[in-house]
Design an enzyme around this catalytic site. Structure first.
Site, mmCIF file in Angstrom:
data_model
loop_
_atom_site.group_PDB
_atom_site.id
_atom_site.type_symbol
_atom_site.label_atom_id
_atom_site.label_comp_id
_atom_site.label_asym_id
_atom_site.label_seq_id
_atom_site.Cartn_x
_atom_site.Cartn_y
_atom_site.Cartn_z
ATOM 1 C CD GLU A 361 -2.976 -0.903 2.368
ATOM 2 O OE1 GLU A 361 -4.034 -1.536 2.303
ATOM 3 O OE2 GLU A 361 -2.681 -0.150 3.340
ATOM 4 C CB CYS A 362 0.809 4.334 0.000
ATOM 5 S SG CYS A 362 1.109 6.082 -0.366
ATOM 6 C CB ALA A 363 5.379 3.572 1.647
#
Length: 841
Positions: A361-363
């Protein structure tokens, strides 16, 4: 949410659970919610209470501070992510016993819950009429509200503000007020009197000078896990809160909250254990701090053994890894450290390629990409990421377009998005989600990676599917790897054989950053912004040049500077840069005991020595963080010169320390050449008339006009008059006067603030990257540069690698183990850090 069947009720618990609690809210962001809420948690915990910390909204960072303050996991309460019906159950779960127990921490049930709000009290989802706001959560959980109000710019009006907030929604009970940033006792008393008729008690007052504020970065507060001084800061904050806030009344208010009737949320009620206890490797450490506590609790309840690994320091995945979870964080900040861990990067790339179930997720998405700002990452996804000026922050609803590792086609999951990067391409052959009709992310039978953050308590089937996939997976195999130093370094500028040798001249005070530059070197030595000139400044410089057929007249520019700082024109002198100001100062009077506080810009001492004065040095010390101790300045000093923020240490001295230098018959000169790079210009003394005080300002650095030579002096009218008498006629050119006039207006002030905040964000990338390399930096830098103790020979080796940094052994008090590094755009900084890891290892 995915399906209602994923929300099976848990086993019954006694109705009417008593949980003393309160919400800390504010009229808007910036009033001090996080400082006060965390301080209250710490103060109450240190007084013997077992405190449970909660945060309204999707925020990951504040719960990190809450955990540090309470010794228990920080929790989130977000109606969008988990549904309104789970707010009470999750609140009770967070306040329940900590499982598994953590050594040395309070693991039993909490006797008190503190809920930190988000934004303004009634601010929620755009268009949702307050949905997911602090008020929404307070109303659903029937929790009294303590309102934190910044009163620094008002007095009696605060009473009207509190009255309006308290009366706005009858379902919300504002039960107390804490006044923040009071200017004086008289100011606080005036505000108290305005609130008294409302019947809402004022629980405490914090002074404007009390604030212990977490530093900011491009996504907000720096995570507590990244602040070595965070625990010490919390101790100070807890002591201040205990002293200045009525904790007994706060506790009475918390106990007035009605009993909660819901059943505590239990992860075991929402998943079915798999066989074999598969190992799920969850990324943690400084680069991956964004994971909801309930995510790992659900995985553990589903029969998995959760093992946390640190991608910055661990060279291999946990033994027997059968699934990988890469949550949110700051991989763009820690890019140099991540790319330098070649062994783990290679094992992760191979694990993803071999079909080890992986959620990112994201990072985590960025980490899986080929690169972030040209710095190599894992390379498991054929995409690249870059930083952008634009912040993406919003609630989302993801729709699954395909069957994937986590989803089945047609399912919906509520989520949030929070980043300043973009990924190209935005999706793979199988997108992870459809968001507002657009395909985003990368997915497949064993992979799910996107920008969207999900709270798995609201969609526990996601945990179940990862656990099921982990149970069926073959453990990741160790990787036999070898990457040479040349292969691991990113592309660097080639060394120019004509560059010239390392300077061999004797150390002297006339050495400046531009002397470091040669053909082919990347410039991190000169403290001049690399931002382009705004159009209005370019136009002003052009007009100043075309108007140079007449002798320059400085009076209009001086009046503009005087207006900007609220001073009389007689207290302002426009100069040909700060360098001329120091020369005028040296000649203005027969100084008997001039003092220069070192290490700092050497020009003042050069000017004084050239004028025939014997300069006395006062040395700040590295062990004190190079901070000023006013008591070290001799009483006999009739002139004291100090930089703020100081070049090269980047230390911002508090105004209280600078004011202590003032004496009858003494002139104190504060060089604020870099103050315009400090957001809000806090600690500036340009608008503070005081006898004997003179402030120097320069336009060279922030506005990138070193060839123009423009600056000014603001201060004691008698001293300024002495300087004016020393100044040759027409010493300031027409273009320089045009620059002074242009940068004194409102448009320039807004642009200067934007640039200052950009410097803050870019400096964090440099500071955090140096920390990953183990290079000490002078703490809490505030200028567009940092002073780093890189070790003997580092300056020469970086130069040989193509990077010019400022040698520091020409500053009194420093030696050749120190270097000064200019703040640059992240792509340049990360190139430096990647080369640094190679050439200085």
């Amino acid at each position: 949410m995915v399906t209602e069947s994923d929300r099976r009720p848990g086993p019954g618990t006694p109705a009417g659970s008593a949980l003393p609690r309160f919400v800390v809210a504010a009229p808007a962001s910036g009033h001090g919610k996080t400082t006060v809420a965390t301080g209250l948690m710490a103060a109450l915990a240190r007084s013997g209470h077992v405190v449970s910390g909660h945060k309204v909204g999707p925020d990951y960072i504040d719960p990190g501070y809450h955990a540090l303050a309470t010794g228990r996991p920080g929790r989130n309460l977000d109606p969008h992510l988990v549904g309104e019906h789970l707010l009470e159950p999750l609140l009770l779960h967070g306040a329940g016993p900590v499982r598994p127990p953590r050594p040395g921490t309070p693991t039993g049930a909490a006797d008190l819950a503190v809920i930190e709000g988000v934004m303004g009290l009634y601010d929620g989802q755009i268009g949702g009429e307050g949905f997911a706001s602090t008020a929404h959560v307070a109303a659903v959980t029937r929790t009294p509200v303590i309102l934190v109000v910044d009163i620094s710019h008002a007095s009696r009006t605060i009473g009207a503000l509190v009255h309006g907030i308290a009366a706005f929604d009858p379902a919300v009970r504002v039960a107390g007020v804490i006044l923040n940033k009071a200017g004086s006792q008289r100011h606080a008393d005036e505000v108290r009197r305005s609130i008294e008729p409302l019947g809402i008690p004022v629980l405490g007052v914090l002074s404007r000078d009390d604030g212990i504020v977490a530093p900011s970065r491009h996504l907000g507060l720096v995570p507590a896990q990244e602040r070595e001084e965070a625990a010490r800061a919390l101790d100070r904050l807890a002591a201040q809160v205990a002293e200045r806030i009525d904790l007994d009344t706060v506790l009475e208010l918390a106990r007035s909250a009605p009993d909660l009737t819901a059943t505590p949320w239990d992860p075991r009620d929402h998943v079915t254990p798999v066989a074999g206890e598969p190992v799920v490797a969850v990324a943690g450490g400084r680069a991956f701090t964004f994971t909801y506590a309930e995510t790992t609790e659900l995985l553990a309840a589903a029969g998995c053994r959760v093992e946390v690994f640190d991608p910055l320091t661990d060279t291999e995945l946990p033994a027997g890894t059968q699934a990988i979870y890469l949550g949110g964080g700051f991989p763009e900040v820690h890019a140099a450290g991540l790319t330098g861990n070649n062994a783990l990067r290679e094992q992760l790339r191979a694990a993803v390629a071999d079909g080890i179930p992986t959620v990112a997720e994201c990072a985590g998405l960025l980490y899986l990409c080929q690169s972030v700002d040209d710095v190599p990452m894992i390379g498991a996804i054929d995409a690249t990421a870059v930083m952008t000026p634009r912040l993406t922050l919003a609630y989302r609803t993801g729709i699954a377009g395909h069957d994937t590792l986590l989803t089945r086609a047609g399912e919906r999951v509520t989520a949030h998005e929070f980043h300043r990067t973009t990924v190209q391409p935005v999706h793979g052959q199988v997108p992870a989600w459809l968001d507002r009709g657009d395909a985003i992310g990368f997915a497949g039978p064993t992979l799910h990676a996107s920008y969207l953050h999900t709270h798995w308590a609201g969609a526990p089937v996601l945990a179940q599917r990862l656990a099921d996939a982990a149970a069926a997976a073959t453990p990741a195999a160790p990787v036999d790897w070898h990457v040479s130093v040349a292969e691991s370094a990113i592309s660097q500028p080639k060394r120019d054989s004509q560059r010239g040798p390392e300077p061999v001249e004797p150390v002297d005070l006339t050495w400046h950053g531009d002397a470091e530059l040669s053909e082919g070197l990347v410039d991190l030595a000169v403290n001049v912004s690399d931002e382009p000139h705004p159009e209005w400044l370019t136009r002003a410089l052009h007009d100043g040049l075309t108007g140079s057929t007449a002798y320059p007249d400085a009076r209009v520019a001086q009046k503009a500077v005087a207006r900007r700082h609220g001073r009389s024109p007689a207290e302002v002198l426009v100069t040909s840069g700060a360098a001329e100001a120091f020369t005028l100062l040296a000649r203005a009077r027969a100084w008997s005991h001039p003092v220069v506080v070192h290490p700092q810009f050497t020009e003042p001492e050069v000017a004084l020595t050239t004028a025939g004065h014997a300069v006395h040095r006062v040395q700040t010390r590295a062990e004190d963080g190079f901070r000023l101790d006013p008591d070290l300045v001799p009483e006999a000093a009739d002139l004291v010169v100090i930089g703020n923020p100081t070049n090269p240490t980047s230390v911002l001295h508090p105004t209280t320390a600078l004011r202590r230098l003032l004496r009858p018959g003494r002139v104190v000169v504060v060089d604020e050449a870099f103050m315009d790079a400090v957001p809000g210009e806090r600690a500036s003394l340009t608008s503070t008339p005081m006898p004997g005080l003179v402030v120097l300002r320069s336009l060279t650095k922030l506005w990138a006009i070193p060839g123009i030579r423009a600056g000014y002096v603001v201060g004691d009218g008698e001293v300024v008059a002495d300087l004016r008498r020393q100044q040759p006629p027409w010493s300031v050119s027409g273009p320089a006067l045009a620059a002074v006039l242009a940068t004194a207006g409102d448009e320039a002030s807004a642009e200067a603030e934007r640039r200052a905040r950009l410097v803050t964000q870019q400096r964090a990338v440099l500071v955090d990257g140096l920390a990953e390399l183990g290079v000490p930096v002078v703490a809490a830098p505030t200028g567009p540069f940092v002073l780093a103790q890189a070790g003997a020979g580092a300056h020469a080796r970086l130069r040989a690698a193509g990077f010019a940094v400022r040698r520091a052994d020409t500053f009194p008090g420093l030696d050749d183990t120190w270097v000064r590094i200019a703040v640059r755009r992240p792509v340049t900084t990360r190139s430096l850090l990647a080369a640094w890891r190679t050439v200085l290892s």
